[in-house]
Design an enzyme around this catalytic site. Structure first.
Site, PDB file in Angstrom:
ATOM      1  N   ASN A 362       1.014  -1.068  -0.128  1.00  0.00           N
ATOM      2  CA  ASN A 362       0.018  -0.056   0.164  1.00  0.00           C
ATOM      3  C   ASN A 362       0.945   1.225   0.006  1.00  0.00           C
ATOM      4  O   ASN A 362       0.740   2.301  -0.664  1.00  0.00           O
ATOM      5  CB  ASN A 362      -0.990  -0.037   1.273  1.00  0.00           C
ATOM      6  CG  ASN A 362      -2.193   0.946   0.994  1.00  0.00           C
ATOM      7  OD1 ASN A 362      -2.711   0.735  -0.214  1.00  0.00           O
ATOM      8  ND2 ASN A 362      -2.715   1.359   2.020  1.00  0.00           N
ATOM      9  N   HIS A 367      -2.540   4.014  -2.542  1.00  0.00           N
ATOM     10  CA  HIS A 367      -3.632   3.370  -1.927  1.00  0.00           C
ATOM     11  C   HIS A 367      -4.610   2.928  -3.073  1.00  0.00           C
ATOM     12  O   HIS A 367      -5.392   1.833  -2.966  1.00  0.00           O
ATOM     13  CB  HIS A 367      -4.475   4.731  -1.150  1.00  0.00           C
ATOM     14  CG  HIS A 367      -3.900   4.823   0.192  1.00  0.00           C
ATOM     15  ND1 HIS A 367      -3.696   4.195   1.208  1.00  0.00           N
ATOM     16  CD2 HIS A 367      -3.129   6.150   0.370  1.00  0.00           C
ATOM     17  CE1 HIS A 367      -3.043   4.751   2.195  1.00  0.00           C
ATOM     18  NE2 HIS A 367      -2.480   6.105   1.655  1.00  0.00           N
ATOM     19  N   ASP A 371      -6.327  -0.737  -2.884  1.00  0.00           N
ATOM     20  CA  ASP A 371      -7.653  -1.035  -2.877  1.00  0.00           C
ATOM     21  C   ASP A 371      -7.976  -2.048  -4.008  1.00  0.00           C
ATOM     22  O   ASP A 371      -8.680  -3.059  -3.756  1.00  0.00           O
ATOM     23  CB  ASP A 371      -8.336   0.220  -3.370  1.00  0.00           C
ATOM     24  CG  ASP A 371      -8.497   1.378  -2.291  1.00  0.00           C
ATOM     25  OD1 ASP A 371      -8.366   0.818  -1.205  1.00  0.00           O
ATOM     26  OD2 ASP A 371      -8.866   2.519  -2.477  1.00  0.00           O
ATOM     27  N   ASP A 397      -7.036  -4.828   5.935  1.00  0.00           N
ATOM     28  CA  ASP A 397      -6.748  -6.045   5.275  1.00  0.00           C
ATOM     29  C   ASP A 397      -7.166  -7.325   5.795  1.00  0.00           C
ATOM     30  O   ASP A 397      -6.363  -8.470   5.717  1.00  0.00           O
ATOM     31  CB  ASP A 397      -5.110  -6.105   4.941  1.00  0.00           C
ATOM     32  CG  ASP A 397      -4.306  -6.005   6.154  1.00  0.00           C
ATOM     33  OD1 ASP A 397      -4.926  -5.824   7.325  1.00  0.00           O
ATOM     34  OD2 ASP A 397      -3.102  -6.449   6.241  1.00  0.00           O
TER      35      ASP A 397
END
Length: 493
Positions: A362, A367, A371, A397
């Protein structure tokens, strides 16, 4: 049956129709009777050869054409008696035929438009509203001044017009949401146009109630009948009952304005007619309101219900992955634990999955890539479980899986092994491919246990954490209830 059979039938029908324009009135009516009979037979042949999903709809079309044939037979008898004015029996058959035809259209298109029911209703409301305007400014005055129709006869004419306009609205919406131009749909457009000419154009251009068999306007009705038969003969007729594409249907200002316009079109037309110095049209106020108001109310109800469903979906599902969220998972787990205590289920297990190294991915890729990875993992987890298992995004997560009637070792050997195998496949995130692993913990409760939802999730979390702290790649089994006592021994994978 090949498509050219439908085209050939329609071409021959049109040629016969053009030829009968030059015959006598009785000859013209006899030709119409014969061609209508062939149309009924053609629809039945199309049903037999193409075997559509909803045969009832096409049988209704055949029945409607047969009813139109009875109406035309009444005309033939009238002409033999040298009477060219419509009789009540013929008009009744005509109205019944339109009603059966509309019923068949609703049945045939229900499956096709199930995923776009809202759009079809919107198009129907707008088309019916347009019909009220056409009625008030083009037909009503003529029907009163020239045809001198009674109130029941006026109501029957208005109902037929609104049914033709509703059919046009449905067909237009289908054309907007259908790839290509299926021949059967095109033929149905021709049929609807023929009905429009018979009802509207005849009223506008005629100055007498006397019917002229064999005229161009009178032939429009026969053209509509032939088009329905050609639609049934074409192989594309089966597509009309197949499910159409999913169309987004949201409550919006534009949609509300459209429905409001449809709702006030009739009263506004009557009001404008009155301001122009003409008598009030009570028929339109009653029949128009009965036709439009229920449609608009049903549509608004559907939009509100859909909005409530969307809000409920958002409240109980993760916005990124679409999986059940923590709140819904607690409810489902609590219900599963109750079933175990009641003896309806042998065991409940919770699988706790925590992605390894997700923060590093990440932070390094962004981000958006994170995702995308979570969405990919969610899909793979769903592929690893049975149909009645529940996959939940617990937060960040972390993912939870609810399983019933599986032992801990079955989960370790089957579901957890599948998860490990699925996650080994690289995930493409933009220009790079990444591979992720997960630490997996399992906690379960049998009928002799007494765990709450919070406790079993906590135990699965502890088991997962133990895996993270160890070098083992397999799932860790949490302590479980045995005889009402917490067993602290951890089984090795």
């Amino acid at each position: 049956m090949r498509p050219r059979a439908a085209h050939a039938y329609f071409a021959i029908g049109v040629a016969v129709t053009l030829l009968h324009l030059f015959g006598s009135e009785l000859t013209a009516e006899l030709v119409r009777d014969f061609m209508t009979l062939t149309a009924v037979i053609a629809v039945l042949v199309g049903i037999r050869h193409h075997r559509p999903r909803l045969r009832l709809a096409w049988y209704l079309f055949a029945l409607a054409l047969f009813t139109f044939g009875l109406e035309q037979l009444c005309w033939t008898i009238n002409i033999m008696r040298r009477n060219t004015v419509a009789g009540p029996i013929g008009n009744t058959f005509d109205l019944i035929g339109y009603a059966i035809l509309m019923t068949g259209a609703v049945v045939a298109l229900r499956a096709r438009t199930r995923r776009d029911a809202g759009g079809v209703l919107d198009a129907t409301v707008l088309a019916v509203a347009s019909g009220t305007v056409i009625w008030e400014f083009l037909m009503f005055g003529k029907l009163m001044a020239v045809f001198h129709l009674s109130v029941p006869a006026l109501a029957a004419e208005l109902i037929q017009l609104l049914m033709v306009m509703a059919g046009l609205g449905v067909l237009l919406r289908l054309a907007q949401t259908t790839t290509g131009s299926p021949a059967s749909l095109c033929y149905l457009f021709v049929a609807d146009f023929g009905g429009f000419v018979q009802i509207v154009v005849f009223t506008v251009v005629s100055n007498t109630t006397t019917r002229v068999p064999g005229s161009l306007i009178e032939s429009a009705n026969l053209l509509a009948v032939l088009a329905i038969a050609a639609a049934a003969l074409h192989p594309a007729m089966a597509q009309l009952t197949e499910a159409g594409p999913v169309i987004s249907d949201r409550l919006s200002l534009r949609r509300l304005l459209l429905l409001g316009t449809g709702l006030v079109a009739g009263p506004m037309s009557v009001g404008s007619w009155l301001m122009l110095g003409h008598p009030a049209d009570a028929v339109l106020l009653v029949v128009g309101s009965v036709a439009i108001v229920p449609l608009v109310m049903y549509r608004i109800r559907g939009l509100v219900s859909q909005r409530e469903a969307i809000l409920a979906q958002q409240a109980l599902h993760d916005s990124l992955t679409g999986l059940p969220n923590r709140t819904l998972f607690f409810d489902l787990l609590s219900a599963a634990l109750r079933r175990v205590r009641q003896g309806a289920s042998s065991q409940v297990a919770v699988v706790f999955c925590d992605l390894d190294g997700f923060k590093r991915i990440n932070d390094s890729l962004g981000h958006t890539a994170g995702d995308q990875l979570l969405v990919a993992v969610a899909g793979r987890l769903q592929d690893c479980v049975r149909g009645n298992d529940v996959v939940c995004r617990f937060g960040g997560d972390e993912f939870l899986i609810l399983c019933e009637n599986l032992t801990e070792h079955e989960i370790a050997n089957r579901i957890s092994a599948r998860i490990t195998g699925e996650l080994e496949r690289p995930v493409t995130l933009g220009p790079v491919k990444v591979t992720i692993t997960a630490s997996i913990g399992v906690a379960a409760m049998t009928a002799d246990g007494d765990l709450t939802a919070e406790e079993i999730i906590r135990d699965a979390d502890l088991a997962m954490y133990a895996v993270k702290q160890s070098t083992s790649s397999g799932p860790q089994l949490a302590p479980r209830q045995v005889g009402g006592q917490r067993n602290r021994a951890r089984a090795k994978p």
